[in-house]
Design a protein around this motif. Sequence first.
Motif, PDB file in Angstrom:
ATOM      1  N   VAL A 119      -9.458  16.571   4.717  1.00  0.00           N
ATOM      2  CA  VAL A 119      -8.597  15.761   4.823  1.00  0.00           C
ATOM      3  C   VAL A 119      -8.822  14.893   6.247  1.00  0.00           C
ATOM      4  O   VAL A 119      -9.391  15.296   7.065  1.00  0.00           O
ATOM      5  N   ASN A 120      -8.986  13.592   6.070  1.00  0.00           N
ATOM      6  CA  ASN A 120      -9.002  12.568   6.841  1.00  0.00           C
ATOM      7  C   ASN A 120      -7.639  11.832   7.221  1.00  0.00           C
ATOM      8  O   ASN A 120      -7.246  11.159   6.301  1.00  0.00           O
ATOM      9  N   LEU A 121      -7.116  11.933   8.245  1.00  0.00           N
ATOM     10  CA  LEU A 121      -5.779  11.279   8.450  1.00  0.00           C
ATOM     11  C   LEU A 121      -5.932  10.358   9.674  1.00  0.00           C
ATOM     12  O   LEU A 121      -6.183  10.754  10.927  1.00  0.00           O
ATOM     13  N   PHE A 122      -5.634   8.992   9.479  1.00  0.00           N
ATOM     14  CA  PHE A 122      -5.715   7.963  10.604  1.00  0.00           C
ATOM     15  C   PHE A 122      -4.090   7.885  10.873  1.00  0.00           C
ATOM     16  O   PHE A 122      -3.089   7.569   9.962  1.00  0.00           O
ATOM     17  N   TYR A 123      -3.543   7.570  12.146  1.00  0.00           N
ATOM     18  CA  TYR A 123      -2.082   7.446  12.178  1.00  0.00           C
ATOM     19  C   TYR A 123      -1.983   6.498  13.463  1.00  0.00           C
ATOM     20  O   TYR A 123      -2.742   6.636  14.647  1.00  0.00           O
ATOM     21  N   ASP A 124      -0.827   5.960  13.747  1.00  0.00           N
ATOM     22  CA  ASP A 124      -0.496   5.243  14.870  1.00  0.00           C
ATOM     23  C   ASP A 124       1.065   5.266  14.900  1.00  0.00           C
ATOM     24  O   ASP A 124       1.786   4.505  14.374  1.00  0.00           O
ATOM     25  N   LEU A 125       1.707   6.419  15.126  1.00  0.00           N
ATOM     26  CA  LEU A 125       3.084   6.597  15.375  1.00  0.00           C
ATOM     27  C   LEU A 125       3.406   7.083  16.710  1.00  0.00           C
ATOM     28  O   LEU A 125       2.774   7.714  17.616  1.00  0.00           O
ATOM     29  N   CYS A 126       4.823   6.884  17.117  1.00  0.00           N
ATOM     30  CA  CYS A 126       5.234   7.216  18.167  1.00  0.00           C
ATOM     31  C   CYS A 126       6.124   8.635  17.914  1.00  0.00           C
ATOM     32  O   CYS A 126       6.744   8.961  18.815  1.00  0.00           O
ATOM     33  N   TYR A 127       6.031   9.161  16.924  1.00  0.00           N
ATOM     34  CA  TYR A 127       6.511  10.508  16.501  1.00  0.00           C
ATOM     35  C   TYR A 127       5.477  11.256  15.915  1.00  0.00           C
ATOM     36  O   TYR A 127       4.519  10.952  15.677  1.00  0.00           O
ATOM     37  N   ASP A 128       5.891  12.690  16.157  1.00  0.00           N
ATOM     38  CA  ASP A 128       4.667  13.648  15.582  1.00  0.00           C
ATOM     39  C   ASP A 128       4.683  13.561  13.979  1.00  0.00           C
ATOM     40  O   ASP A 128       5.524  13.496  13.310  1.00  0.00           O
ATOM     41  N   VAL A 129       3.144  13.327  13.657  1.00  0.00           N
ATOM     42  CA  VAL A 129       2.865  13.899  12.051  1.00  0.00           C
ATOM     43  C   VAL A 129       3.132  15.272  11.944  1.00  0.00           C
ATOM     44  O   VAL A 129       2.417  15.924  12.566  1.00  0.00           O
TER      45      VAL A 129
ATOM     46  N   VAL B 190      -9.033  13.936   0.793  1.00  0.00           N
ATOM     47  CA  VAL B 190      -7.819  13.061   1.055  1.00  0.00           C
ATOM     48  C   VAL B 190      -8.104  12.142   1.998  1.00  0.00           C
ATOM     49  O   VAL B 190      -8.289  12.693   3.113  1.00  0.00           O
ATOM     50  N   ASP B 191      -7.910  10.766   2.036  1.00  0.00           N
ATOM     51  CA  ASP B 191      -8.096   9.910   3.135  1.00  0.00           C
ATOM     52  C   ASP B 191      -7.094   9.100   3.083  1.00  0.00           C
ATOM     53  O   ASP B 191      -6.613   8.108   2.193  1.00  0.00           O
ATOM     54  N   PHE B 192      -6.216   9.005   3.921  1.00  0.00           N
ATOM     55  CA  PHE B 192      -4.917   8.149   4.057  1.00  0.00           C
ATOM     56  C   PHE B 192      -4.730   7.936   5.630  1.00  0.00           C
ATOM     57  O   PHE B 192      -5.151   8.375   6.493  1.00  0.00           O
ATOM     58  N   PHE B 193      -3.798   6.805   5.859  1.00  0.00           N
ATOM     59  CA  PHE B 193      -3.180   6.665   7.198  1.00  0.00           C
ATOM     60  C   PHE B 193      -1.766   6.088   7.039  1.00  0.00           C
ATOM     61  O   PHE B 193      -1.208   5.620   6.051  1.00  0.00           O
ATOM     62  N   VAL B 194      -1.049   6.322   8.333  1.00  0.00           N
ATOM     63  CA  VAL B 194       0.307   6.091   8.335  1.00  0.00           C
ATOM     64  C   VAL B 194       0.451   5.192   9.639  1.00  0.00           C
ATOM     65  O   VAL B 194      -0.160   5.329  10.625  1.00  0.00           O
ATOM     66  N   LEU B 195       1.368   4.160   9.542  1.00  0.00           N
ATOM     67  CA  LEU B 195       1.744   3.335  10.473  1.00  0.00           C
ATOM     68  C   LEU B 195       3.193   3.253  10.890  1.00  0.00           C
ATOM     69  O   LEU B 195       4.002   3.771  10.045  1.00  0.00           O
ATOM     70  N   PRO B 196       3.550   2.626  11.963  1.00  0.00           N
ATOM     71  CA  PRO B 196       4.842   2.739  12.462  1.00  0.00           C
ATOM     72  C   PRO B 196       6.114   2.046  11.207  1.00  0.00           C
ATOM     73  O   PRO B 196       7.188   2.283  11.297  1.00  0.00           O
ATOM     74  N   VAL B 197       5.260   1.045  10.617  1.00  0.00           N
ATOM     75  CA  VAL B 197       6.493   0.491   9.934  1.00  0.00           C
ATOM     76  C   VAL B 197       6.619   1.341   8.636  1.00  0.00           C
ATOM     77  O   VAL B 197       7.559   0.641   7.878  1.00  0.00           O
ATOM     78  N   ILE B 198       6.271   2.351   8.323  1.00  0.00           N
ATOM     79  CA  ILE B 198       6.693   3.208   6.860  1.00  0.00           C
ATOM     80  C   ILE B 198       7.873   3.780   7.409  1.00  0.00           C
ATOM     81  O   ILE B 198       8.429   4.061   8.364  1.00  0.00           O
ATOM     82  N   ASN B 199       8.543   4.259   6.174  1.00  0.00           N
ATOM     83  CA  ASN B 199       9.811   4.868   6.243  1.00  0.00           C
ATOM     84  C   ASN B 199       9.350   6.435   7.173  1.00  0.00           C
ATOM     85  O   ASN B 199       8.333   6.920   6.887  1.00  0.00           O
TER      86      ASN B 199
ATOM     87  N   LEU C 241       0.811  -1.227  -0.024  1.00  0.00           N
ATOM     88  CA  LEU C 241       0.152  -0.011   0.086  1.00  0.00           C
ATOM     89  C   LEU C 241       0.820   1.286   0.276  1.00  0.00           C
ATOM     90  O   LEU C 241       0.497   2.238  -0.709  1.00  0.00           O
ATOM     91  N   ARG C 242       2.031   0.984   0.774  1.00  0.00           N
ATOM     92  CA  ARG C 242       2.954   2.297   0.608  1.00  0.00           C
ATOM     93  C   ARG C 242       3.507   2.647  -0.768  1.00  0.00           C
ATOM     94  O   ARG C 242       3.525   3.892  -0.895  1.00  0.00           O
ATOM     95  N   TYR C 243       3.878   1.634  -1.240  1.00  0.00           N
ATOM     96  CA  TYR C 243       4.406   1.914  -2.584  1.00  0.00           C
ATOM     97  C   TYR C 243       3.232   2.378  -3.518  1.00  0.00           C
ATOM     98  O   TYR C 243       3.481   3.142  -4.224  1.00  0.00           O
ATOM     99  N   PHE C 244       1.960   1.831  -3.389  1.00  0.00           N
ATOM    100  CA  PHE C 244       0.947   2.250  -4.227  1.00  0.00           C
ATOM    101  C   PHE C 244       0.793   3.902  -3.972  1.00  0.00           C
ATOM    102  O   PHE C 244       0.250   4.621  -4.816  1.00  0.00           O
ATOM    103  N   MET C 245       0.726   4.342  -2.559  1.00  0.00           N
ATOM    104  CA  MET C 245       0.404   5.484  -2.117  1.00  0.00           C
ATOM    105  C   MET C 245       1.271   6.592  -2.711  1.00  0.00           C
ATOM    106  O   MET C 245       1.107   7.583  -3.431  1.00  0.00           O
ATOM    107  N   ASN C 246       2.663   6.092  -2.841  1.00  0.00           N
ATOM    108  CA  ASN C 246       3.595   6.911  -3.477  1.00  0.00           C
ATOM    109  C   ASN C 246       3.542   7.230  -4.835  1.00  0.00           C
ATOM    110  O   ASN C 246       3.466   8.279  -5.433  1.00  0.00           O
TER     111      ASN C 246
END
Length: 318
Positions: A131-141, A103-112, A84-89
């Motif tokens: 903009v609808n952003l779902f995220y699960d990260l240990c650092y600031d988006v 724009v609807d997207f989400f980011v997870l810890p496994v990404i760059n 999905l990350r490759y597809f999003m890019n």
Amino acid sequence: MAKSSSSKRSTRKRVDRISGLPNDLLFRILVFLPTRSAMATSLLSRRWQYVWKGVPALNFFNNDSYYIIDNFSSPEALEQYRCLRYFMNRALFQNRTPCLERVDFFVLPVINIYDPEVWLKELSKRSIKEVNLFYDLCYDVPIMCLLDGAAGKHLVALRLHCTNEFNIGVTFSSMPYLPNLEIVHLSRVSFTDDGEPLRSLFSGCPRLRELVMFQCLGSATNLSFHCSTLKILKFLDAELTEASIGAPNLEYFEFAKYGEVFDGPDNFKYLTTEMPCLAEVKIGGSDMKAAMWADLFHKVRHVIKLNVSLSQFIDVSN
């Protein structure tokens, strides 16, 4: 004659009327599909090869998205998300539509770690309404990359959702001027303690009419604002310790606190103005002090519908 009639019916069935539609109408149809499905139409024929690149929406959610979010530590979900990350890019940089409705997207810890910033900087160059952003990260988006750009000037709705209760993926230390922003939903967002981001949220959004805050931290626990345009206000599982809220045109108010006795402000004095437009109030939670109710009913005496759902009342008047 029978064969001739059958042949005509068969010919009519094979007519491709959709491909004959103008691009603008095809864009309006494809905007309701996930971007992956819209991109797949490029395989239908030469006519469809580049249509998806003009669709004014980027929706990176599909049937597998919630499985990935809920199970991203599993090998299968990780592999799906890498794809999905490759597809999003690819989709983000090939769809060059200057004006995006959503724009609807989400980011997870496994990404760059640099991916979210790259994506948001690219989006910031365009006009975006929602903009609808779902995220699960240990650092600031780095959401400010988006809000400071051209996108922020046209943004109408902003929804930030942290899917992990142990992570705070967005911290606001300031807020730019967002002249068209009407809807803000913030889930597990942290504000710096000086209170400036929240003050600028209301002063910098002259059209704000809907605010939803869920488990927000920092200065979000100490609210002080006046907003004459606000019509819908929700504090869900909120940690309010002090508040002073003036919203004379408010039509809907919802407050919920679960897991412990609500002993934030001693009463509902933080509703500081009369609210003659208030039509519906919803209160929910585990426990709430009975002493809080007198001021609440005084402020909401014009309400048409009052919904109260509590585990128990605690009378501390004696």
